[in-house]
Design a protein around this motif. Sequence first.
Motif, short mmCIF file in Angstrom:
data_model
loop_
_atom_site.label_atom_id
_atom_site.label_comp_id
_atom_site.label_asym_id
_atom_site.label_seq_id
_atom_site.Cartn_x
_atom_site.Cartn_y
_atom_site.Cartn_z
N VAL A 195 0.84 -1.19 0.00
CA VAL A 195 0.00 0.00 0.00
C VAL A 195 0.88 1.24 0.00
CG1 VAL A 195 -1.81 1.26 1.18
CG2 VAL A 195 -1.81 -1.24 1.24
N GLU A 196 0.79 1.99 -1.09
CA GLU A 196 1.57 3.21 -1.23
C GLU A 196 0.80 4.41 -0.71
OE1 GLU A 196 2.39 0.81 -5.11
OE2 GLU A 196 0.66 1.31 -3.85
N SER A 197 1.55 5.41 -0.30
CA SER A 197 0.96 6.68 0.12
C SER A 197 2.00 7.77 -0.07
CB SER A 197 0.49 6.62 1.57
OG SER A 197 1.59 6.38 2.44
N GLY A 198 1.54 9.01 0.07
CA GLY A 198 2.46 10.13 0.04
C GLY A 198 2.47 10.91 -1.25
N GLY A 199 1.77 10.42 -2.27
CA GLY A 199 1.70 11.16 -3.51
C GLY A 199 0.80 12.37 -3.39
N ARG A 246 7.91 12.63 -0.10
CA ARG A 246 8.36 11.33 0.37
C ARG A 246 7.20 10.35 0.24
NH1 ARG A 246 10.81 8.98 6.05
NH2 ARG A 246 8.65 9.17 6.76
N LEU A 247 7.43 9.34 -0.56
CA LEU A 247 6.44 8.29 -0.76
C LEU A 247 6.74 7.14 0.20
CD1 LEU A 247 6.48 8.18 -4.66
CD2 LEU A 247 5.24 9.75 -3.14
N SER A 248 5.69 6.48 0.64
CA SER A 248 5.83 5.33 1.53
C SER A 248 5.09 4.14 0.95
CB SER A 248 5.25 5.65 2.92
OG SER A 248 5.87 6.76 3.50
N CYS A 249 5.56 2.96 1.29
CA CYS A 249 4.89 1.73 0.88
C CYS A 249 5.01 0.73 2.03
CB CYS A 249 5.52 1.17 -0.37
SG CYS A 249 4.96 -0.48 -0.84
N ILE A 250 3.86 0.29 2.52
CA ILE A 250 3.84 -0.70 3.59
C ILE A 250 3.50 -2.06 3.00
CG2 ILE A 250 2.77 -1.39 5.75
CD1 ILE A 250 2.12 1.53 6.26
N SER A 271 14.88 4.10 0.75
CA SER A 271 15.30 3.60 2.06
C SER A 271 14.22 2.64 2.56
CB SER A 271 15.51 4.75 3.05
OG SER A 271 14.31 5.49 3.22
N ARG A 272 14.56 1.90 3.60
CA ARG A 272 13.59 0.97 4.15
C ARG A 272 13.71 0.95 5.66
NH1 ARG A 272 14.67 -4.51 1.33
NH2 ARG A 272 13.17 -5.35 2.83
N ASP A 273 12.59 0.67 6.30
CA ASP A 273 12.54 0.49 7.75
C ASP A 273 11.92 -0.89 7.98
OD1 ASP A 273 12.01 0.43 10.46
OD2 ASP A 273 11.37 2.52 10.55
N ASN A 306 8.05 -2.57 8.16
CA ASN A 306 7.73 -3.17 6.86
C ASN A 306 7.44 -2.10 5.82
OD1 ASN A 306 8.01 -5.65 8.05
ND2 ASN A 306 6.02 -6.45 7.40
N THR A 307 8.26 -1.08 5.82
CA THR A 307 8.00 0.08 4.97
C THR A 307 9.23 0.44 4.14
OG1 THR A 307 6.41 0.95 6.57
CG2 THR A 307 7.27 2.49 4.96
#
Length: 128
Positions: A5-9, A19-23, A71-73, A77-78
Amino acid sequence: QVQLVESGGGSAQAGGSLRLSCIGSGYIFTDSFMAWFRQSPGQERDRVAVIRPGSGSTFYASLAKGRFTISRDNTKNTVYLEITDLKPGDTAIYLCAAHPRASLYSGAWCQKSDYEYWGQGTRVTVSS
């Protein structure tokens, strides 16, 4: 089941940052290549950046060098994609992808067709 699931757009002015995120869920995130792709209307889906599990080493496509940072965390799980100095040419849908068995590649990078899981994407629109 597997989900990305992407977000931040959103909409931004040229010169700005996003900054876009993907969980990811439903698979072993810490074993997986995580990647960002982008696709503009009528264009092919282009790989932007990839990050390995473990070492966190990164690959950037030529279109992404200098202004994009992946980058990843693993605790969340992102995977993230930071884009600076936005340009109208960055306008696209940005998609997150995962390949759950990075260990098969022994130092190589997997190709677009190898990715098994894809998100729905988040739209980025950059105006001048």
